[in-house]
Design a protein around this motif. Structure first.
Motif, PDB file in Angstrom:
ATOM      1  N   GLU A  20      32.153  34.543  48.228  1.00 11.89           N
ATOM      2  CA  GLU A  20      31.372  35.004  49.497  1.00 11.89           C
ATOM      3  C   GLU A  20      32.396  36.114  49.843  1.00 11.89           C
ATOM      4  N   LEU A  21      33.430  36.635  49.339  1.00 14.41           N
ATOM      5  CA  LEU A  21      34.260  37.753  49.682  1.00 14.41           C
ATOM      6  C   LEU A  21      33.658  39.110  49.145  1.00 14.41           C
ATOM      7  N   THR A  22      33.556  40.168  49.708  1.00 14.94           N
ATOM      8  CA  THR A  22      33.306  41.642  49.322  1.00 14.94           C
ATOM      9  C   THR A  22      34.437  41.815  48.459  1.00 14.94           C
ATOM     10  N   LYS A  23      34.321  43.036  47.588  1.00 11.44           N
ATOM     11  CA  LYS A  23      35.328  43.766  46.859  1.00 11.44           C
ATOM     12  C   LYS A  23      36.368  43.936  47.552  1.00 11.44           C
ATOM     13  N   ARG A  24      36.092  44.602  48.759  1.00 11.84           N
ATOM     14  CA  ARG A  24      37.243  45.166  49.682  1.00 11.84           C
ATOM     15  C   ARG A  24      37.991  43.940  50.425  1.00 11.84           C
ATOM     16  N   GLU A  25      37.206  42.739  50.584  1.00 14.64           N
ATOM     17  CA  GLU A  25      37.777  41.775  51.076  1.00 14.64           C
ATOM     18  C   GLU A  25      38.761  41.263  50.192  1.00 14.64           C
ATOM     19  N   GLU A  71      40.257  42.687  47.677  1.00 13.82           N
ATOM     20  CA  GLU A  71      41.621  43.683  47.584  1.00 13.82           C
ATOM     21  C   GLU A  71      42.403  43.150  48.815  1.00 13.82           C
ATOM     22  N   ILE A  72      41.787  43.006  50.024  1.00 10.58           N
ATOM     23  CA  ILE A  72      42.857  42.968  51.112  1.00 10.58           C
ATOM     24  C   ILE A  72      43.572  41.539  51.066  1.00 10.58           C
ATOM     25  N   LEU A  73      42.608  40.382  50.546  1.00 12.26           N
ATOM     26  CA  LEU A  73      43.428  39.167  50.418  1.00 12.26           C
ATOM     27  C   LEU A  73      44.609  39.200  49.434  1.00 12.26           C
ATOM     28  N   GLU A  74      44.315  40.070  48.318  1.00 10.98           N
ATOM     29  CA  GLU A  74      45.484  40.317  47.569  1.00 10.98           C
ATOM     30  C   GLU A  74      46.743  40.519  48.019  1.00 10.98           C
ATOM     31  N   ARG A  75      46.537  41.834  49.051  1.00  8.48           N
ATOM     32  CA  ARG A  75      47.554  42.230  49.724  1.00  8.48           C
ATOM     33  C   ARG A  75      48.200  41.426  50.726  1.00  8.48           C
ATOM     34  N   ILE A  76      47.403  40.656  51.342  1.00 11.34           N
ATOM     35  CA  ILE A  76      47.937  39.580  52.224  1.00 11.34           C
ATOM     36  C   ILE A  76      48.976  38.616  51.573  1.00 11.34           C
ATOM     37  N   ALA A  77      48.435  38.167  50.562  1.00  9.15           N
ATOM     38  CA  ALA A  77      49.126  37.197  49.551  1.00  9.15           C
ATOM     39  C   ALA A  77      50.495  37.926  49.052  1.00  9.15           C
ATOM     40  N   ALA A  78      50.445  39.264  48.980  1.00 11.68           N
ATOM     41  CA  ALA A  78      51.698  40.157  48.593  1.00 11.68           C
ATOM     42  C   ALA A  78      52.678  40.174  49.692  1.00 11.68           C
ATOM     43  N   GLY A  79      52.434  39.831  51.014  1.00 14.46           N
ATOM     44  CA  GLY A  79      53.119  39.996  52.125  1.00 14.46           C
ATOM     45  C   GLY A  79      52.916  41.260  52.979  1.00 14.46           C
ATOM     46  N   ASN A 116      39.355  44.256  60.601  1.00 13.86           N
ATOM     47  CA  ASN A 116      37.795  43.923  60.567  1.00 13.86           C
ATOM     48  C   ASN A 116      37.650  42.898  59.485  1.00 13.86           C
ATOM     49  N   ASN A 117      38.295  43.396  58.221  1.00 17.81           N
ATOM     50  CA  ASN A 117      37.905  42.901  56.905  1.00 17.81           C
ATOM     51  C   ASN A 117      38.742  41.583  56.849  1.00 17.81           C
ATOM     52  N   VAL A 118      39.995  41.503  57.430  1.00 21.12           N
ATOM     53  CA  VAL A 118      40.921  40.401  57.613  1.00 21.12           C
ATOM     54  C   VAL A 118      40.156  39.433  58.514  1.00 21.12           C
ATOM     55  N   SER A 119      39.390  39.574  59.423  1.00 24.50           N
ATOM     56  CA  SER A 119      38.784  38.689  60.355  1.00 24.50           C
ATOM     57  C   SER A 119      37.580  37.916  59.635  1.00 24.50           C
ATOM     58  N   ASN A 120      37.012  38.796  58.968  1.00 24.54           N
ATOM     59  CA  ASN A 120      35.737  38.361  57.900  1.00 24.54           C
ATOM     60  C   ASN A 120      36.146  37.536  56.745  1.00 24.54           C
ATOM     61  N   LEU A 121      37.481  37.833  56.485  1.00 26.31           N
ATOM     62  CA  LEU A 121      37.714  36.833  55.044  1.00 26.31           C
ATOM     63  C   LEU A 121      38.071  35.688  55.510  1.00 26.31           C
TER      64      LEU A 121
END
Length: 213
Positions: free
Chosen positions: A152-157, A159-167, A186-191
């Protein structure tokens, strides 16, 4: 080694000039307070190396670096700046800079960096080097087709999830992906809602668990 200092702060230029004046092998032949002046002096004086700030009046230091390296490939450029964001680092390298050092470097580090770049070697401040290593060693993005939890995640979400995981923080994600901090938030909240997790830590753990399966 003949050197031009390009920086729009007179006191900073004076400090660097005084430091280089304590050496026997590093000679300041000119100072520029703008990007355009840096180009003119480089053409006129043909130094071995230009110490280049990024943000200056007129053309910025990265664009000036690109023009110098295209016109005079024998002249090295060492970026000396306050900016430590990924975008500045990578665009400077793409422009042809051989090194990237932060202005809070100590005197010995700066002198060593100048000599290394002057001899044709690449050099980076330690924290810049560590971030580059993390960037290039990051795992490949998770494929939603392989992991239904992410479908359900968009491409941008993603990408942001990957960066969150990288710290990365929101500000670091903003700089890396060239989007506003508000857009990141906004994308963090959505994901988080789509993944049904409470916070960033849980999102990062979920991604790691998916990868480990």
């Amino acid at each position: 080694m003949n050197i031009i200092i390009a920086d729009d702060h007179p006191l900073f230029r004076k400090g660097v000039r005084n430091l280089l004046g304590t050496t026997d092998d590093l000679n300041v032949v000119g100072e520029a307070s703008s990007g355009d002046e840096a180009l003119e002096l480089t053409e006129a004086l043909q130094p071995d190396l230009v110490l280049m700030d990024i943000r200056m009046p007129g053309a910025n230091g990265i664009e000036v670096t690109r023009q110098i390296r295209q016109a005079y490939p024998h002249i090295e450029v060492l970026i000396l700046t306050m900016f430590r964001d990924d975008q500045s680092v990578f665009t400077a390298m793409q422009a042809g800079a051989k090194g990237y050092v932060l202005k809070d470097a100590d005197e010995d580090e700066l002198l060593q960096s100048i000599r290394m770049v002057g001899s044709g070697r690449a050099v980076f401040s330690s924290d810049i080097a560590e971030r580059m290593i993390r960037f290039f060693s990051a795992p490949a993005p998770a494929d939603p087709a392989k992991y239904p939890e992410l479908s359900e995640l968009t491409k941008r979400e993603l990408e942001i999830l990957e960066r969150i995981a990288a710290g990365d923080s929101n500000a670091q994600i903003s700089a890396r992906l060239h989007i506003s901090v508000k857009t990141v938030a906004n994308n963090v909240s959505n994901l988080l809602n789509k993944l049904q997790v409470a916070d960033r830590n849980e999102a990062a753990k979920l991604l790691q668990r998916i990868r480990d399966e």
